[in-house]
Write a protein that holds these residues in place. Structure first.
Motif, PDB file in Angstrom:
ATOM      1  N   HIS A 225       1.069  -1.251   0.105  1.00  0.00           N
ATOM      2  CA  HIS A 225       0.071  -0.136   0.035  1.00  0.00           C
ATOM      3  C   HIS A 225       0.791   1.250   0.076  1.00  0.00           C
ATOM      4  O   HIS A 225       0.552   2.279   0.638  1.00  0.00           O
ATOM      5  N   VAL A 226       1.910   1.355  -0.793  1.00  0.00           N
ATOM      6  CA  VAL A 226       2.765   2.453  -0.899  1.00  0.00           C
ATOM      7  C   VAL A 226       2.249   3.399  -2.046  1.00  0.00           C
ATOM      8  O   VAL A 226       1.738   3.264  -2.934  1.00  0.00           O
ATOM      9  N   SER A 227       2.398   4.758  -1.463  1.00  0.00           N
ATOM     10  CA  SER A 227       1.916   5.856  -2.371  1.00  0.00           C
ATOM     11  C   SER A 227       2.883   6.550  -2.990  1.00  0.00           C
ATOM     12  O   SER A 227       4.151   6.439  -2.622  1.00  0.00           O
ATOM     13  N   ALA A 228       2.532   7.476  -3.843  1.00  0.00           N
ATOM     14  CA  ALA A 228       3.361   8.476  -4.550  1.00  0.00           C
ATOM     15  C   ALA A 228       4.222   9.365  -3.470  1.00  0.00           C
ATOM     16  O   ALA A 228       5.208   9.620  -3.429  1.00  0.00           O
ATOM     17  N   ASP A 229       3.230   9.702  -2.494  1.00  0.00           N
ATOM     18  CA  ASP A 229       3.781  10.492  -1.325  1.00  0.00           C
ATOM     19  C   ASP A 229       4.387   9.617  -0.296  1.00  0.00           C
ATOM     20  O   ASP A 229       3.727   8.794   0.434  1.00  0.00           O
ATOM     21  N   ARG A 230       5.717   9.799  -0.190  1.00  0.00           N
ATOM     22  CA  ARG A 230       6.513   8.827   0.896  1.00  0.00           C
ATOM     23  C   ARG A 230       5.874   9.077   2.333  1.00  0.00           C
ATOM     24  O   ARG A 230       6.061   8.021   3.190  1.00  0.00           O
TER      25      ARG A 230
ATOM     26  N   ALA B  93       2.894   5.234 -10.627  1.00  0.00           N
ATOM     27  CA  ALA B  93       4.104   4.762 -11.024  1.00  0.00           C
ATOM     28  C   ALA B  93       5.427   5.175 -10.156  1.00  0.00           C
ATOM     29  O   ALA B  93       6.301   4.347 -10.106  1.00  0.00           O
ATOM     30  N   ALA B  94       5.264   6.250  -9.459  1.00  0.00           N
ATOM     31  CA  ALA B  94       6.219   6.687  -8.392  1.00  0.00           C
ATOM     32  C   ALA B  94       6.280   5.517  -7.187  1.00  0.00           C
ATOM     33  O   ALA B  94       7.449   5.001  -6.769  1.00  0.00           O
ATOM     34  N   ALA B  95       5.057   5.055  -6.782  1.00  0.00           N
ATOM     35  CA  ALA B  95       5.119   3.954  -5.796  1.00  0.00           C
ATOM     36  C   ALA B  95       5.651   2.657  -6.351  1.00  0.00           C
ATOM     37  O   ALA B  95       6.364   1.939  -5.672  1.00  0.00           O
ATOM     38  N   TYR B  96       5.118   2.270  -7.576  1.00  0.00           N
ATOM     39  CA  TYR B  96       5.776   0.915  -8.226  1.00  0.00           C
ATOM     40  C   TYR B  96       7.430   1.140  -8.191  1.00  0.00           C
ATOM     41  O   TYR B  96       7.895   0.111  -8.026  1.00  0.00           O
TER      42      TYR B  96
ATOM     43  N   ASP C 278      -4.192  -1.853  -7.176  1.00  0.00           N
ATOM     44  CA  ASP C 278      -3.181  -1.763  -8.366  1.00  0.00           C
ATOM     45  C   ASP C 278      -3.792  -1.585  -9.540  1.00  0.00           C
ATOM     46  O   ASP C 278      -4.928  -1.839 -10.197  1.00  0.00           O
ATOM     47  N   ASN C 279      -2.924  -0.836 -10.512  1.00  0.00           N
ATOM     48  CA  ASN C 279      -3.351  -0.526 -12.006  1.00  0.00           C
ATOM     49  C   ASN C 279      -2.287  -1.648 -12.827  1.00  0.00           C
ATOM     50  O   ASN C 279      -1.071  -1.346 -12.797  1.00  0.00           O
ATOM     51  N   PRO C 280      -2.952  -2.741 -13.372  1.00  0.00           N
ATOM     52  CA  PRO C 280      -1.836  -3.598 -13.834  1.00  0.00           C
ATOM     53  C   PRO C 280      -1.276  -2.937 -15.336  1.00  0.00           C
ATOM     54  O   PRO C 280      -0.017  -3.528 -15.264  1.00  0.00           O
ATOM     55  N   GLU C 281      -1.607  -1.999 -15.824  1.00  0.00           N
ATOM     56  CA  GLU C 281      -1.094  -1.408 -17.061  1.00  0.00           C
ATOM     57  C   GLU C 281       0.374  -0.588 -16.680  1.00  0.00           C
ATOM     58  O   GLU C 281       1.283  -0.594 -17.200  1.00  0.00           O
ATOM     59  N   VAL C 282       0.112  -0.053 -15.435  1.00  0.00           N
ATOM     60  CA  VAL C 282       1.189   0.963 -14.733  1.00  0.00           C
ATOM     61  C   VAL C 282       2.205  -0.034 -14.079  1.00  0.00           C
ATOM     62  O   VAL C 282       3.474   0.109 -14.300  1.00  0.00           O
TER      63      VAL C 282
ATOM     64  N   ASP D 199      -1.700  -5.364  -4.255  1.00  0.00           N
ATOM     65  CA  ASP D 199      -1.806  -4.090  -3.375  1.00  0.00           C
ATOM     66  C   ASP D 199      -0.554  -3.654  -3.367  1.00  0.00           C
ATOM     67  O   ASP D 199      -0.127  -3.106  -1.979  1.00  0.00           O
ATOM     68  N   VAL D 200       0.348  -3.675  -4.040  1.00  0.00           N
ATOM     69  CA  VAL D 200       1.946  -3.088  -4.156  1.00  0.00           C
ATOM     70  C   VAL D 200       1.724  -1.555  -3.729  1.00  0.00           C
ATOM     71  O   VAL D 200       2.621  -0.970  -2.818  1.00  0.00           O
ATOM     72  N   SER D 201       0.809  -0.933  -4.364  1.00  0.00           N
ATOM     73  CA  SER D 201       0.432   0.523  -4.352  1.00  0.00           C
ATOM     74  C   SER D 201      -1.102   0.813  -3.789  1.00  0.00           C
ATOM     75  O   SER D 201      -1.841   0.070  -4.112  1.00  0.00           O
TER      76      SER D 201
END
Length: 253
Positions: free
Chosen positions: A18-23, A63-66, A88-92, A56-58
């Motif tokens: 559950h990582v986000s773009a914002d650290r 993209a920043a989180a992945y 998750d967004n599989p395409e990203v 649920d990696v992100s």
């Protein structure tokens, strides 16, 4: 078959980061980056042959989180396989984790084992599902392999984990799933994420494992998410030459 040495295969299962773009973004009052970082030391010390991410990696499918998670996982020094969860967004995601079920079930042979990753997500939904076509492609993949034993990985639980808060969002058609699972006696293990708790059971000769989250977990058998103060964790798996499976949890030192 990949891996010429016949030995027990050591796998670390990482799930629900559950990582986000914002650290600095939190998840249930916890910092996903910080908790995942705390686990990296024990993951590296365990020295796995392979790392498996089960969705649920992100939290925000960014993209920043992945990219950040891929970099962190890269420090473990083992091949990395990944599948998507409902957040998750599989395409990203596939741009940062190329080895996964992006064009249907994905298979990787390791020792006498075949690892099969499946995408159980439904676009726009929280619960999971497989179509008849998904399962037929899975069956074709198994028929084409001479592996002695099989592990299947997905995101959604195919059996209840006795926690109503998350069982309402399980795999919606487990009957179809197990119809195909039961056709192949080589399948010895099914493992998933999504449930944010340690879950272990059996069905016939198949081990069933639900993985904890690397950020926040719930106490088992609760009606609502109830924070487990034991903290973040990941699962380790040892796949034996005889088809046996050993497992346990890794927690920060």
């Amino acid at each position: 078959m990949s891996g010429s040495k016949r030995k027990t295969q050591k796998i670390i299962q990482v799930s629900d980061c559950h990582v986000s773009a914002d650290r600095q973004a939190d998840y249930r009052g916890q910092n996903p980056d910080r908790n995942l970082q705390r686990l990296l030391t024990v993951m590296r010390a365990w020295d796995p042959d392979l790392v498996l991410l089960t969705g649920d990696v992100s939290e925000d499918a960014s993209a920043a989180a992945y990219a950040r998670v891929a970099t962190m996982m890269g420090t473990i020094g083992a091949p990395l396989l990944a599948l998507p969860g409902n957040h998750d967004n599989p395409e990203v995601m596939k741009q940062h984790f190329p080895l996964g079920p992006w064009q249907g079930p994905f298979a990787r042979e390791t020792g006498p084992w075949l690892l099969v990753l499946m995408d159980s997500t439904v676009r726009g939904g929280i619960a999971g599902s497989f179509s008849q076509q998904d399962m037929e492609r899975f069956d074709t993949l198994l028929r084409g392999s001479s592996a002695e034993f099989v592990l299947v990985a997905l995101h959604h639980q195919p059996v209840p984990v006795n926690a109503p808060w998350i069982d309402r969002y399980a795999l919606e058609n487990p009957g179809l799933f197990f119809q195909f699972i039961d056709r192949d006696s080589r399948i010895r293990c099914i493992t998933w994420g999504h449930v944010h708790q340690d879950f272990c059971s059996e069905r016939h000769t198949v081990n069933l494992f639900g993985a904890p989250s690397t950020v926040a977990n719930s106490l088992p058998q609760t009606r609502r998410f109830t924070m487990d103060l034991a903290g973040p964790a990941c699962r380790w798996l040892e796949l034996g030459l005889d088809g046996g499976v050993k497992t346990g949890l890794l927690r920060p030192a």
